[in-house]
Design a protein around this motif. Structure first.
Motif, short mmCIF file in Angstrom:
data_model
loop_
_atom_site.label_atom_id
_atom_site.label_comp_id
_atom_site.label_asym_id
_atom_site.label_seq_id
_atom_site.Cartn_x
_atom_site.Cartn_y
_atom_site.Cartn_z
N ALA A 34 35.73 33.89 42.63
CA ALA A 34 34.94 35.10 42.40
C ALA A 34 33.60 34.70 41.81
CB ALA A 34 35.67 36.04 41.46
N ASP A 35 32.62 35.55 41.95
CA ASP A 35 31.30 35.31 41.38
C ASP A 35 30.99 36.47 40.43
OD1 ASP A 35 28.78 34.42 40.75
OD2 ASP A 35 27.88 35.02 42.65
N VAL A 36 31.31 36.27 39.17
CA VAL A 36 31.10 37.30 38.15
C VAL A 36 29.66 37.22 37.65
CG1 VAL A 36 31.81 38.12 35.87
CG2 VAL A 36 33.51 37.25 37.47
N SER A 61 36.73 37.02 46.18
CA SER A 61 38.01 37.65 45.87
C SER A 61 37.82 38.71 44.80
CB SER A 61 39.01 36.62 45.34
OG SER A 61 39.26 35.62 46.29
N ALA A 62 38.70 39.69 44.80
CA ALA A 62 38.72 40.68 43.73
C ALA A 62 39.33 40.05 42.48
CB ALA A 62 39.54 41.89 44.16
N LEU A 63 39.03 40.62 41.31
CA LEU A 63 39.62 40.17 40.05
C LEU A 63 40.32 41.35 39.38
CD1 LEU A 63 36.85 37.97 38.38
CD2 LEU A 63 38.99 37.22 39.40
N ALA A 64 41.50 41.09 38.84
CA ALA A 64 42.23 42.14 38.13
C ALA A 64 41.57 42.43 36.79
CB ALA A 64 43.68 41.72 37.92
N ASN A 65 40.95 41.42 36.16
CA ASN A 65 40.32 41.59 34.87
C ASN A 65 39.60 40.30 34.51
OD1 ASN A 65 39.56 42.81 32.48
ND2 ASN A 65 41.62 42.99 31.66
N ALA A 66 38.66 40.39 33.63
CA ALA A 66 37.98 39.23 33.06
C ALA A 66 37.57 39.64 31.64
CB ALA A 66 36.77 38.84 33.89
N THR A 67 37.12 38.68 30.86
CA THR A 67 36.66 38.97 29.50
C THR A 67 35.28 38.38 29.30
OG1 THR A 67 38.95 38.81 28.73
CG2 THR A 67 37.24 38.76 27.06
N CYS A 96 34.94 41.64 25.29
CA CYS A 96 35.31 42.89 25.96
C CYS A 96 35.92 42.58 27.32
CB CYS A 96 34.09 43.78 26.19
SG CYS A 96 33.26 44.32 24.69
N GLU A 97 36.96 43.35 27.67
CA GLU A 97 37.52 43.21 29.01
C GLU A 97 36.64 43.96 30.00
OE1 GLU A 97 41.43 44.83 29.20
OE2 GLU A 97 40.78 46.82 28.65
N THR A 98 36.58 43.45 31.21
CA THR A 98 35.75 44.08 32.23
C THR A 98 36.49 45.15 33.01
OG1 THR A 98 36.42 42.49 33.92
CG2 THR A 98 34.48 41.93 32.59
N GLY A 99 37.81 45.07 33.01
CA GLY A 99 38.59 45.93 33.89
C GLY A 99 38.57 45.33 35.29
N PRO A 100 39.28 45.95 36.23
CA PRO A 100 39.35 45.41 37.59
C PRO A 100 37.98 45.40 38.25
CG PRO A 100 40.87 47.26 37.30
CD PRO A 100 40.05 47.17 36.07
N MET A 101 37.73 44.35 39.03
CA MET A 101 36.48 44.25 39.79
C MET A 101 36.84 43.91 41.24
SD MET A 101 33.75 42.32 37.30
CE MET A 101 34.86 41.04 36.72
N VAL A 124 18.93 36.88 18.77
CA VAL A 124 19.21 36.27 20.07
C VAL A 124 20.61 36.72 20.48
CG1 VAL A 124 19.53 34.13 21.35
CG2 VAL A 124 17.75 34.28 19.60
N VAL A 125 20.72 37.27 21.67
CA VAL A 125 21.99 37.76 22.21
C VAL A 125 22.37 36.87 23.38
CG1 VAL A 125 23.19 39.73 23.23
CG2 VAL A 125 21.38 40.12 21.54
N ARG A 126 23.57 36.33 23.34
CA ARG A 126 24.10 35.50 24.42
C ARG A 126 25.29 36.23 25.05
NH1 ARG A 126 21.98 30.37 23.95
NH2 ARG A 126 21.05 29.92 21.92
N VAL A 127 25.25 36.40 26.34
CA VAL A 127 26.33 37.05 27.08
C VAL A 127 26.87 36.02 28.07
CG1 VAL A 127 26.95 38.92 28.66
CG2 VAL A 127 25.24 39.32 26.87
N ASP A 128 28.19 35.85 28.08
CA ASP A 128 28.80 34.93 29.04
C ASP A 128 30.25 35.33 29.28
OD1 ASP A 128 30.14 34.02 26.76
OD2 ASP A 128 29.26 32.04 26.78
N THR A 129 30.89 34.60 30.18
CA THR A 129 32.29 34.86 30.49
C THR A 129 33.16 34.04 29.55
OG1 THR A 129 31.78 35.28 32.81
CG2 THR A 129 34.08 34.74 32.28
N TRP A 130 34.07 34.71 28.87
CA TRP A 130 35.00 34.04 27.97
C TRP A 130 36.27 33.65 28.73
CZ3 TRP A 130 38.78 36.20 24.00
CH2 TRP A 130 39.02 35.27 22.99
N TRP A 131 36.72 34.53 29.60
CA TRP A 131 37.90 34.30 30.45
C TRP A 131 37.65 35.01 31.77
CZ3 TRP A 131 41.73 37.90 32.15
CH2 TRP A 131 42.85 37.31 32.74
N ASN A 132 37.89 34.33 32.89
CA ASN A 132 37.56 34.92 34.18
C ASN A 132 38.77 35.27 35.03
OD1 ASN A 132 38.44 32.46 35.03
ND2 ASN A 132 36.53 31.86 36.03
N GLY A 133 39.89 35.48 34.40
CA GLY A 133 41.08 35.88 35.14
C GLY A 133 41.68 34.75 35.95
#
Length: 158
Positions: A34-36, A61-67, A96-101, A124-133
């Motif tokens: 997947a490409d989040v 692919s679809a993702l059920a959830n990510a964080t 935060c969880e993303t919910g299904p994508m 400074v705010v950093r946003v990234d993927t913590w867990w990608n399902g």
């Protein structure tokens, strides 16, 4: 990341093995691909940082959830009212969880008003993927953002 089952234990690592075109070892499982990505804005006013963001999945692919993870350069106030699906993960972090994508779909819209321990002129705010399902993401550059927000109340987009 490639995960290999060894006697019932999952060993993480060898993340570049399949990307290099090498055949996967017997029993290997690479998971979905997947490409989040995240798009949004941040605004700092006084000791409050507002963050709005939308996670997106460009597939294949679809993702059920990510964080997703939001990290700050300053400490959060002790008390926070976080939206459902979000939790504090440290003095300067919220996850935060993303919910299904769905494939080429969006996760849930996330809006937070984070209190800071003290008023600052910038954060400074950093946003990234913590867990990608468990997915493989060959283009992680679009899910890692660094934004400087000044204490002006203006929204800074990413």
């Amino acid at each position: 990341m490639l995960r290999i089952a060894v006697s019932g234990v999952v060993a993480a690592g060898l993340s570049g093995l399949l990307a290099l075109g090498t055949a996967a070892p017997a029993g290997a499982w690479a998971g979905p691909e997947a490409d989040v990505a995240y798009h949004g804005r941040v605004a700092l006013a006084g000791a409050q940082l507002r963050i709005w963001l939308v996670p997106e999945n460009d597939g294949p692919s679809a993702l059920a959830n990510a964080t997703l993870r939001v990290r700050l350069s300053v400490d959060l106030a002790d008390r926070q009212e976080l939206p459902v699906g979000c939790a504090r993960a440290g003095l300067r972090e919220v996850v935060c969880e993303t919910g299904p994508m769905a494939l080429h779909g969006r996760g849930r819209h996330i809006g937070m008003a984070l209190g800071l321990r003290e008023r600052v002129s910038e954060v400074v705010v950093r946003v990234d993927t913590w867990w990608n399902g468990g997915a493989t993401d060959r283009d992680s550059a679009d899910d890692e953002h660094v934004v400087l927000a000044l204490d002006t109340g203006d929204a800074y987009a990413f």
